[in-house]
Design a protein around this motif. Structure first.
Motif, short mmCIF file in Angstrom:
data_model
loop_
_atom_site.label_atom_id
_atom_site.label_comp_id
_atom_site.label_asym_id
_atom_site.label_seq_id
_atom_site.Cartn_x
_atom_site.Cartn_y
_atom_site.Cartn_z
N CYS A 213 0.86 -1.17 0.00
CA CYS A 213 0.00 0.00 0.00
C CYS A 213 0.90 1.23 0.00
N GLY A 214 0.58 2.17 -0.85
CA GLY A 214 1.37 3.39 -0.94
C GLY A 214 0.50 4.55 -1.35
N VAL A 215 1.14 5.69 -1.58
CA VAL A 215 0.43 6.87 -2.06
C VAL A 215 1.12 7.41 -3.30
N THR A 216 0.34 8.01 -4.18
CA THR A 216 0.86 8.59 -5.40
C THR A 216 -0.08 9.70 -5.86
N VAL A 217 0.23 10.33 -6.97
CA VAL A 217 -0.63 11.36 -7.55
C VAL A 217 -1.03 10.93 -8.96
N TYR B 193 5.30 9.49 -12.11
CA TYR B 193 4.63 10.02 -10.94
C TYR B 193 5.37 9.59 -9.67
N PRO B 194 5.44 10.48 -8.66
CA PRO B 194 6.08 10.10 -7.41
C PRO B 194 5.26 9.04 -6.69
N TYR B 195 5.95 8.18 -5.96
CA TYR B 195 5.30 7.09 -5.26
C TYR B 195 5.99 6.91 -3.92
N ILE B 196 5.22 6.77 -2.86
CA ILE B 196 5.75 6.56 -1.51
C ILE B 196 5.03 5.37 -0.90
N GLU B 197 5.80 4.44 -0.31
CA GLU B 197 5.19 3.29 0.35
C GLU B 197 6.00 2.90 1.57
N ASN C 11 7.57 -3.25 5.47
CA ASN C 11 8.23 -3.77 6.68
C ASN C 11 8.83 -2.65 7.52
N GLY C 12 8.09 -1.56 7.67
CA GLY C 12 8.55 -0.45 8.49
C GLY C 12 9.57 0.45 7.81
N GLU C 13 9.92 0.17 6.58
CA GLU C 13 10.91 0.97 5.84
C GLU C 13 10.18 1.84 4.83
N LEU C 14 10.49 3.14 4.83
CA LEU C 14 9.86 4.06 3.92
C LEU C 14 10.59 4.05 2.58
N ARG C 15 9.85 3.86 1.50
CA ARG C 15 10.43 3.85 0.16
C ARG C 15 9.82 4.99 -0.64
N VAL C 16 10.68 5.73 -1.31
CA VAL C 16 10.25 6.84 -2.15
C VAL C 16 10.79 6.59 -3.55
N GLY C 17 9.95 6.75 -4.56
CA GLY C 17 10.41 6.49 -5.91
C GLY C 17 9.51 7.08 -6.97
N ILE C 18 9.68 6.58 -8.17
CA ILE C 18 8.95 7.05 -9.34
C ILE C 18 8.30 5.84 -10.02
N ARG C 19 7.07 6.01 -10.49
CA ARG C 19 6.36 4.98 -11.25
C ARG C 19 5.86 5.58 -12.54
N SER C 20 5.75 4.73 -13.55
CA SER C 20 5.19 5.21 -14.82
C SER C 20 3.67 5.16 -14.73
N GLY C 21 3.03 5.97 -15.55
CA GLY C 21 1.58 6.02 -15.56
C GLY C 21 1.00 5.27 -16.73
N GLY C 22 -0.29 5.35 -16.87
CA GLY C 22 -0.98 4.70 -17.97
C GLY C 22 -1.37 3.27 -17.63
N ARG C 23 -2.01 2.63 -18.58
CA ARG C 23 -2.48 1.27 -18.37
C ARG C 23 -1.34 0.26 -18.36
N PHE C 24 -0.38 0.46 -19.25
CA PHE C 24 0.76 -0.45 -19.36
C PHE C 24 2.00 0.24 -18.81
N LYS C 25 2.56 -0.31 -17.76
CA LYS C 25 3.70 0.30 -17.09
C LYS C 25 4.99 0.10 -17.90
N ILE C 26 5.82 1.13 -17.93
CA ILE C 26 7.11 1.04 -18.60
C ILE C 26 8.20 1.21 -17.55
#
Length: 98
Positions: A41-45, A62-66, A69-84
């Motif tokens: 479970c995470g949050v994004t825009v 898009y930025p992504y935070i999740e 196991n108690g560790e905070l991860r911050v990263g980037i995810r691609s948008g759209g139906r098919f992820k790249i």
């Protein structure tokens, strides 16, 4: 004769100069890995917000935070139906090093 046309053009373009940006809303994202069945479970825009739904655009990132196991991860995810793949990404937050 040119004055009314210039005045109309100036009025039409004045809406672009307001400087107001659409508000960004963070949304919760639940995902289950199809191989390990591990849920995260995470949050994004998103890019488009319509009555409770959020959509992302293909070839946009898009930025992504999740928390895993108690560790905070911050990263980037691609948008759209098919992820790249996003490749290697460097993030710099405030005055911290990348």
């Amino acid at each position: 004769m040119k004055t009314p046309a210039i005045l109309m053009l100036a009025l039409a373009l004045s809406g672009c100069a307001t400087g107001q940006r659409p508000s960004v809303e963070w949304i919760a994202v639940r995902d289950t890995d199809q191989f390990t069945d591990k849920s995260t479970c995470g949050v994004t825009v998103g890019s488009f917000y319509t009555g409770g739904s959020v959509f992302t655009a293909s070839n946009h990132y898009y930025p992504y935070i999740e928390s895993v196991n108690g560790e905070l991860r911050v990263g980037i995810r691609s948008g759209g139906r098919f992820k790249i793949p996003v490749g290697d990404v460097q993030l710099r937050i405030d005055q911290n090093p990348a």
